[in-house]
Write an enzyme that holds these catalytic residues in place. Sequence first.
Site, PDB file in Angstrom:
ATOM      1  N   ASP A 219      36.647  38.730  43.175  1.00  0.00           N
ATOM      2  CA  ASP A 219      38.110  38.713  43.263  1.00  0.00           C
ATOM      3  C   ASP A 219      38.688  40.102  42.988  1.00  0.00           C
ATOM      4  O   ASP A 219      39.438  40.658  43.799  1.00  0.00           O
ATOM      5  CB  ASP A 219      38.664  37.716  42.247  1.00  0.00           C
ATOM      6  CG  ASP A 219      39.694  36.776  42.843  1.00  0.00           C
ATOM      7  OD1 ASP A 219      39.970  36.868  44.043  1.00  0.00           O
ATOM      8  OD2 ASP A 219      40.233  35.948  42.097  1.00  0.00           O
TER       9      ASP A 219
ATOM     10  N   GLU B 108      47.117  39.013  44.317  1.00  0.00           N
ATOM     11  CA  GLU B 108      46.978  37.919  43.354  1.00  0.00           C
ATOM     12  C   GLU B 108      46.572  38.439  41.975  1.00  0.00           C
ATOM     13  O   GLU B 108      46.915  37.837  40.955  1.00  0.00           O
ATOM     14  CB  GLU B 108      45.941  36.906  43.846  1.00  0.00           C
ATOM     15  CG  GLU B 108      45.850  35.686  42.943  1.00  0.00           C
ATOM     16  CD  GLU B 108      44.850  34.654  43.437  1.00  0.00           C
ATOM     17  OE1 GLU B 108      44.975  33.496  43.037  1.00  0.00           O
ATOM     18  OE2 GLU B 108      43.947  35.016  44.205  1.00  0.00           O
TER      19      GLU B 108
ATOM     20  N   ASP C 271      45.305  37.823  49.230  1.00  0.00           N
ATOM     21  CA  ASP C 271      44.507  36.950  48.371  1.00  0.00           C
ATOM     22  C   ASP C 271      43.067  37.422  48.525  1.00  0.00           C
ATOM     23  O   ASP C 271      42.440  37.202  49.566  1.00  0.00           O
ATOM     24  CB  ASP C 271      44.638  35.484  48.779  1.00  0.00           C
ATOM     25  CG  ASP C 271      44.079  34.553  47.710  1.00  0.00           C
ATOM     26  OD1 ASP C 271      43.267  35.017  46.880  1.00  0.00           O
ATOM     27  OD2 ASP C 271      44.454  33.369  47.693  1.00  0.00           O
TER      28      ASP C 271
ATOM     29  N   ILE D 297      40.209  36.542  47.159  1.00  0.00           N
ATOM     30  CA  ILE D 297      39.332  35.401  47.423  1.00  0.00           C
ATOM     31  C   ILE D 297      40.191  34.149  47.364  1.00  0.00           C
ATOM     32  O   ILE D 297      40.594  33.705  46.287  1.00  0.00           O
ATOM     33  CB  ILE D 297      38.165  35.273  46.428  1.00  0.00           C
ATOM     34  CG1 ILE D 297      37.170  36.393  46.615  1.00  0.00           C
ATOM     35  CG2 ILE D 297      37.453  33.937  46.633  1.00  0.00           C
ATOM     36  CD1 ILE D 297      35.890  36.222  45.824  1.00  0.00           C
ATOM     37  N   ASP D 298      40.478  33.600  48.518  1.00  0.00           N
ATOM     38  CA  ASP D 298      41.173  32.325  48.594  1.00  0.00           C
ATOM     39  C   ASP D 298      40.106  31.244  48.699  1.00  0.00           C
ATOM     40  O   ASP D 298      39.321  31.241  49.638  1.00  0.00           O
ATOM     41  CB  ASP D 298      42.084  32.303  49.825  1.00  0.00           C
ATOM     42  CG  ASP D 298      42.910  31.030  49.894  1.00  0.00           C
ATOM     43  OD1 ASP D 298      43.404  30.606  48.851  1.00  0.00           O
ATOM     44  OD2 ASP D 298      43.051  30.488  51.005  1.00  0.00           O
TER      45      ASP D 298
ATOM     46  N   THR E 149      38.323  29.952  45.412  1.00  0.00           N
ATOM     47  CA  THR E 149      37.321  30.365  44.425  1.00  0.00           C
ATOM     48  C   THR E 149      36.289  29.267  44.149  1.00  0.00           C
ATOM     49  O   THR E 149      35.109  29.572  43.946  1.00  0.00           O
ATOM     50  CB  THR E 149      37.998  30.773  43.100  1.00  0.00           C
ATOM     51  OG1 THR E 149      38.835  29.708  42.649  1.00  0.00           O
ATOM     52  CG2 THR E 149      38.839  32.020  43.301  1.00  0.00           C
TER      53      THR E 149
ATOM     54  N   ASP F 151      48.743  32.791  49.570  1.00  0.00           N
ATOM     55  CA  ASP F 151      47.949  31.622  49.942  1.00  0.00           C
ATOM     56  C   ASP F 151      48.221  31.158  51.369  1.00  0.00           C
ATOM     57  O   ASP F 151      47.514  30.271  51.872  1.00  0.00           O
ATOM     58  CB  ASP F 151      48.228  30.460  48.983  1.00  0.00           C
ATOM     59  CG  ASP F 151      47.543  30.626  47.643  1.00  0.00           C
ATOM     60  OD1 ASP F 151      46.454  31.227  47.609  1.00  0.00           O
ATOM     61  OD2 ASP F 151      48.096  30.163  46.633  1.00  0.00           O
TER      62      ASP F 151
END
Length: 331
Positions: free
Chosen positions: A46, A69, A124, A126-127, A129, A271
């Site tokens: 992330d 994020e 984002d 890492i959308d 997780t 998101d």
Amino acid sequence: MSYSIERRLAVEAVERASRLCRRVQQELVSGSSLSKDDKSPVTVADFGAQAVVSHCLATALPDVPLVGEEDAAALRQPENEGLAAKVVSAVQESVPELEKAEILNLIDRGTFEGGASGRHWTLDPIDGTKGFLRLDQYAVALALIEDGELVMGALGCPNLLVDAAQPEGPRGCLFIAVKGEGSFMRPLDGGDEQPIHVTDIDRGADANLCESVEAGHSSQSDTARVAEMLGISSPPFRIDSQCKYAAVARGDASIYLRLPTRKDYEEKIWDHAGGSMVVSEAGGRISDVDGQPLDFSLGRTLRNNTGVVVTNGHVHDEVVAAVKKVLGRAG
């Protein structure tokens, strides 16, 4: 207006970040000593992905801020020195010349508040997780917003099948869309871009539907009631992250519902921004549960919207009507 520079940057940034995430995810399959509850790989990925994307964008367009994020506050705490070292190591595999202080500052570029004027990126890193930790689907999602309107979106989906009809085939896709220019997909590892389009299904009963794997992200019971009202008999296609947007954009599904699980929740712009652009330029349509367009001009959240409805466009009004009835919002 031409977005050729921004398009090239978005593709490069998402591709490099996706490769970083792939490398970090290998810790989960390489026989390492991670415990079942250890979430450090996704945390490293992330932060690392945000640093890599931020570096790519800031190097070429330093005056365009980033709504991300993450921020680096936790990594600056003495008790997280080990985690910070892992993040630095992961980033340096992609960008060897960066030092720790530069990497933390790059992560902190993501603290911009957004808004209705000027231009900014939203990311984002890492959308999905939980999908990442399950070795399943996740996405690196990037978008460019100008005066509150989406003008570009890019998705890196490292574990998504290049061709959904070939389950044993190669994985890893990159999606890119610029306003007015259509949506395109290519393999993440390189190759020619191909235009993608939503399905031409025009009856809800004939559509297939996707939703979040995690029940906490969307009301699956309400989705089931909507599907029943539309006459959809096939089970929902459950998939993590903004890969759901990608699935609708290239015709793997015709409907994606993210129905509210609580009244006070505000969706975050990162998101939905990248995926929304990819779907809309592929011919689809995105709104909230009341049929209103998503408003990306209000800062870091979609506070004027409730839930998200994504379709191929042809069935959108029918789906929104069913959603409103199920949620008691008709009228």
